[in-house]
Design a protein around this motif. Structure first.
Motif, PDB file in Angstrom:
ATOM      1  N   VAL A 166      68.102  44.427  40.988  1.00 52.77           N
ATOM      2  CA  VAL A 166      69.060  44.771  41.819  1.00 52.77           C
ATOM      3  C   VAL A 166      69.869  43.428  42.456  1.00 52.77           C
ATOM      4  O   VAL A 166      69.089  42.518  42.680  1.00 52.77           O
ATOM      5  CB  VAL A 166      68.703  45.498  43.059  1.00 52.77           C
ATOM      6  CG1 VAL A 166      67.433  45.135  43.819  1.00 52.77           C
ATOM      7  CG2 VAL A 166      69.855  46.134  44.128  1.00 52.77           C
ATOM      8  N   SER A 171      62.090  44.863  40.671  1.00 47.44           N
ATOM      9  CA  SER A 171      61.015  45.788  40.688  1.00 47.44           C
ATOM     10  C   SER A 171      60.169  45.898  39.509  1.00 47.44           C
ATOM     11  O   SER A 171      60.884  46.534  38.667  1.00 47.44           O
ATOM     12  CB  SER A 171      61.668  47.118  41.529  1.00 47.44           C
ATOM     13  OG  SER A 171      60.481  47.849  41.601  1.00 47.44           O
ATOM     14  N   TYR A 205      72.618  48.010  40.246  1.00 50.98           N
ATOM     15  CA  TYR A 205      71.093  47.981  39.966  1.00 50.98           C
ATOM     16  C   TYR A 205      71.174  48.023  38.374  1.00 50.98           C
ATOM     17  O   TYR A 205      71.982  48.582  37.926  1.00 50.98           O
ATOM     18  CB  TYR A 205      70.625  49.612  40.104  1.00 50.98           C
ATOM     19  CG  TYR A 205      70.354  49.669  41.879  1.00 50.98           C
ATOM     20  CD1 TYR A 205      69.152  49.464  42.394  1.00 50.98           C
ATOM     21  CD2 TYR A 205      71.308  49.984  42.744  1.00 50.98           C
ATOM     22  CE1 TYR A 205      68.988  49.407  43.687  1.00 50.98           C
ATOM     23  CE2 TYR A 205      71.243  50.393  44.074  1.00 50.98           C
ATOM     24  CZ  TYR A 205      69.882  50.028  44.492  1.00 50.98           C
ATOM     25  OH  TYR A 205      69.791  50.183  45.912  1.00 50.98           O
ATOM     26  N   GLN A 252      68.743  48.700  34.711  1.00 50.76           N
ATOM     27  CA  GLN A 252      67.365  48.654  34.195  1.00 50.76           C
ATOM     28  C   GLN A 252      67.168  47.950  33.105  1.00 50.76           C
ATOM     29  O   GLN A 252      67.880  47.757  32.242  1.00 50.76           O
ATOM     30  CB  GLN A 252      67.466  50.201  33.463  1.00 50.76           C
ATOM     31  CG  GLN A 252      66.113  50.981  32.988  1.00 50.76           C
ATOM     32  CD  GLN A 252      64.886  50.801  34.146  1.00 50.76           C
ATOM     33  OE1 GLN A 252      65.076  51.751  35.013  1.00 50.76           O
ATOM     34  NE2 GLN A 252      63.887  50.261  33.706  1.00 50.76           N
ATOM     35  N   VAL A 256      63.227  47.275  37.035  1.00 55.44           N
ATOM     36  CA  VAL A 256      64.826  47.398  37.687  1.00 55.44           C
ATOM     37  C   VAL A 256      65.141  46.188  38.424  1.00 55.44           C
ATOM     38  O   VAL A 256      64.223  45.955  39.348  1.00 55.44           O
ATOM     39  CB  VAL A 256      65.050  48.688  38.419  1.00 55.44           C
ATOM     40  CG1 VAL A 256      66.234  48.940  39.037  1.00 55.44           C
ATOM     41  CG2 VAL A 256      64.352  49.604  37.661  1.00 55.44           C
ATOM     42  N   ASP A 283      69.167  54.590  52.013  1.00 54.99           N
ATOM     43  CA  ASP A 283      69.994  54.571  50.448  1.00 54.99           C
ATOM     44  C   ASP A 283      69.409  53.496  49.681  1.00 54.99           C
ATOM     45  O   ASP A 283      70.024  53.702  48.577  1.00 54.99           O
ATOM     46  CB  ASP A 283      71.505  54.184  50.997  1.00 54.99           C
ATOM     47  CG  ASP A 283      71.752  55.353  51.846  1.00 54.99           C
ATOM     48  OD1 ASP A 283      71.626  56.407  51.598  1.00 54.99           O
ATOM     49  OD2 ASP A 283      72.830  54.987  52.608  1.00 54.99           O
ATOM     50  N   PHE A 284      68.564  52.599  50.030  1.00 52.71           N
ATOM     51  CA  PHE A 284      68.108  51.759  49.125  1.00 52.71           C
ATOM     52  C   PHE A 284      67.175  52.222  48.061  1.00 52.71           C
ATOM     53  O   PHE A 284      66.046  53.061  48.324  1.00 52.71           O
ATOM     54  CB  PHE A 284      67.403  50.529  49.618  1.00 52.71           C
ATOM     55  CG  PHE A 284      67.006  49.149  48.816  1.00 52.71           C
ATOM     56  CD1 PHE A 284      68.000  48.537  48.456  1.00 52.71           C
ATOM     57  CD2 PHE A 284      65.793  49.149  48.494  1.00 52.71           C
ATOM     58  CE1 PHE A 284      67.893  47.277  47.651  1.00 52.71           C
ATOM     59  CE2 PHE A 284      65.583  47.909  47.812  1.00 52.71           C
ATOM     60  CZ  PHE A 284      66.800  47.019  47.223  1.00 52.71           C
ATOM     61  N   ARG A 285      67.584  52.165  46.650  1.00 55.32           N
ATOM     62  CA  ARG A 285      66.921  52.902  45.820  1.00 55.32           C
ATOM     63  C   ARG A 285      65.425  52.418  45.376  1.00 55.32           C
ATOM     64  O   ARG A 285      64.698  53.410  44.661  1.00 55.32           O
ATOM     65  CB  ARG A 285      67.752  53.163  44.458  1.00 55.32           C
ATOM     66  CG  ARG A 285      69.127  53.766  44.543  1.00 55.32           C
ATOM     67  CD  ARG A 285      69.669  53.589  43.493  1.00 55.32           C
ATOM     68  NE  ARG A 285      71.226  54.047  43.679  1.00 55.32           N
ATOM     69  CZ  ARG A 285      72.283  53.779  42.435  1.00 55.32           C
ATOM     70  NH1 ARG A 285      71.554  53.494  41.455  1.00 55.32           N
ATOM     71  NH2 ARG A 285      73.246  54.291  42.905  1.00 55.32           N
ATOM     72  N   LEU A 286      65.053  51.208  45.746  1.00 55.76           N
ATOM     73  CA  LEU A 286      63.676  50.664  44.987  1.00 55.76           C
ATOM     74  C   LEU A 286      62.670  50.336  46.414  1.00 55.76           C
ATOM     75  O   LEU A 286      63.090  50.183  47.401  1.00 55.76           O
ATOM     76  CB  LEU A 286      63.844  49.268  44.639  1.00 55.76           C
ATOM     77  CG  LEU A 286      64.926  49.298  43.414  1.00 55.76           C
ATOM     78  CD1 LEU A 286      65.326  47.866  42.755  1.00 55.76           C
ATOM     79  CD2 LEU A 286      64.510  50.159  42.239  1.00 55.76           C
ATOM     80  N   SER A 287      61.672  50.394  45.816  1.00 63.96           N
ATOM     81  CA  SER A 287      60.487  50.301  47.019  1.00 63.96           C
ATOM     82  C   SER A 287      60.446  48.752  47.339  1.00 63.96           C
ATOM     83  O   SER A 287      60.503  47.879  46.595  1.00 63.96           O
ATOM     84  CB  SER A 287      59.148  50.607  46.718  1.00 63.96           C
ATOM     85  OG  SER A 287      58.255  50.202  47.498  1.00 63.96           O
TER      86      SER A 287
END
Length: 229
Positions: free
Chosen positions: A54, A77, A45, A47, A52, A7-11
């Motif tokens: 977090v 990120s 999160y 932008q 981005v 569920d974590f949206r970033l790499s």
């Protein structure tokens, strides 16, 4: 592991540690008295121009249910364009530094070993804030014991405790820090700290400011502030 959760949206690859706050509400020795609860959650999160951000919150609650400490880490990120521009701007900004205005400034020179980040430099107590600072690194899935940014912060707090006394970092206390240029190892750094007052919108806070810079240059690695809760 938080950063590797589906569920974590970033790499997780390439995340940069940019800010951190740590609030201790009770002595951390409370965690030694019995089972305690650790909780981690993604708060927000954002932008921004550089990519981005977090915010990730990690908190500890003692056996009685009372909160002992809370830490919020901000990770970035970066977008590829900002990574290129940052490399170009570093050369232009090397002469910039954060100089204290107070005359009562303590300076400590520290050697940075190749193993920086793999050893505990704050060993004054079994449950020191250093170990609390290293917990996010383990929960986030880093293979080393802690990240270089957390190592820098722990070194600063260790020197402050050594020279200003344990009361300076004894709960209840707030620590806020901004991470700047990465620290190259091995090498030498200069840590400076001094009493100061931060003026806010509605009130002012008295505390202690600190920062770390590369020895012999004006390159700043970390800047922070300690105040009583």
């Amino acid at each position: 592991m938080v950063l590797t959760d589906g569920d974590f949206r970033l790499s997780p690859a390439g995340l940069v540690h940019v800010r951190q706050s740590l609030k201790t509400l009770q002595p951390v020795d409370e965690l030694k008295k019995g089972p305690f609860k650790l909780q981690v959650q993604v708060l927000e999160y954002r932008q921004i121009d550089t990519g981005v951000e977090v915010d990730v919150c990690l908190s500890a609650t003692c056996r009685t249910g009372r909160p002992v400490w809370e830490s919020i880490q901000t990770l970035l990120s970066e977008n590829k364009l900002h990574q290129v521009n940052k490399c170009l701007s570093r050369k232009a900004n090397k002469s910039q530094s954060v100089e204290p205005v107070s005359e009562n400034v303590k300076q400590v020179e520290i050697r940075v070993p190749r193993t920086a980040g793999l050893q505990c430099v704050w060993s004054f107590s079994d449950f020191s804030p250093y170990q609390l600072l290293s917990l996010p690194a383990r929960l986030f899935g880093y293979t080393s014991r802690t990240s270089p940014s957390l190592w820098m912060l722990s070194v600063c707090l260790a020197e402050i405790e050594k020279h200003k006394g344990v009361d300076t970092i004894t709960a209840p206390v707030n620590v806020t820090v901004q991470f700047m240029e990465p620290l190259l190892v091995p090498g030498r750094v200069m840590i400076k700290f001094w009493d100061t007052t931060i003026n806010g919108d509605q009130s002012s806070a008295q505390g202690l400011s600190f920062y770390m810079e590369q020895h012999g240059t004006n390159i700043s690695h970390i800047m922070g502030f300690i105040s009583r809760s």
